[in-house]
Design an enzyme around this catalytic site. Structure first.
Site, short mmCIF file in Angstrom:
data_model
loop_
_atom_site.label_atom_id
_atom_site.label_comp_id
_atom_site.label_asym_id
_atom_site.label_seq_id
_atom_site.Cartn_x
_atom_site.Cartn_y
_atom_site.Cartn_z
N LEU A 70 0.84 -1.19 0.00
CA LEU A 70 0.00 0.00 0.00
C LEU A 70 0.87 1.24 0.00
O LEU A 70 1.89 1.29 0.70
CB LEU A 70 -0.88 -0.01 1.27
CG LEU A 70 -1.75 1.20 1.55
CD1 LEU A 70 -2.93 1.24 0.58
CD2 LEU A 70 -2.25 1.18 2.99
N CYS A 71 0.48 2.25 -0.77
CA CYS A 71 1.14 3.57 -0.73
C CYS A 71 0.06 4.63 -0.90
O CYS A 71 -1.09 4.42 -0.53
CB CYS A 71 2.25 3.67 -1.77
SG CYS A 71 1.70 3.72 -3.49
N HIS A 72 0.43 5.79 -1.44
CA HIS A 72 -0.53 6.89 -1.60
C HIS A 72 -1.54 6.61 -2.71
O HIS A 72 -2.75 6.66 -2.49
CB HIS A 72 0.23 8.19 -1.87
CG HIS A 72 -0.65 9.40 -1.87
ND1 HIS A 72 -0.24 10.60 -2.37
CD2 HIS A 72 -1.91 9.60 -1.44
CE1 HIS A 72 -1.21 11.49 -2.24
NE2 HIS A 72 -2.24 10.90 -1.68
#
Length: 113
Positions: A70-72
């Site tokens: 998961l990231c932005h």
């Protein structure tokens, strides 16, 4: 090829991933980003390791565990997922849309940035 799923499909991914071990959501955003918005572990282990430190901290991850990155917005997490797959992680996925989509699809109380 790295599988991807949207945050709204997390439950389905968790269900299939459990056949391979305890699922991990690996948040690869920077500490400042985590202060703005962070997911709450619910049915998975949450690990936060910034993308740039993944190679140095690889031993903290179990290649046998299913990992969803998961990231932005999903770009950095896809790069980490590809890196993990190249290092022998067999059950790796990318959370498409990242924390931004998570706020829209799963937890509207999360701040967006």
């Amino acid at each position: 090829m790295i599988s991807q799923f949207r945050p709204k499909d997390l439950s389905a991914w968790l269900e299939q991933a459990r056949a391979h071990g305890e699922p991990v959501v690996l948040d690869v955003r920077e500490p400042a980003e985590l202060q703005i918005a962070s997911v709450k572990p619910d049915g998975f282990t949450l690990l936060t390791i910034p993308m740039g430190t993944i190679p140095l901290r690889l031993a903290e991850l179990d290649p046998q565990q299913p990992v969803a990155c998961l990231c932005h917005h999903g770009g950095r997490s896809m790069q980490v997922a590809q890196f993990l797959a190249s290092r022998g992680f067999e059950n790796v996925a990318n959370i498409a849309g990242g924390i931004h989509a998570w706020a829209a699809e799963v937890d509207p109380s999360l701040n967006t940035y």
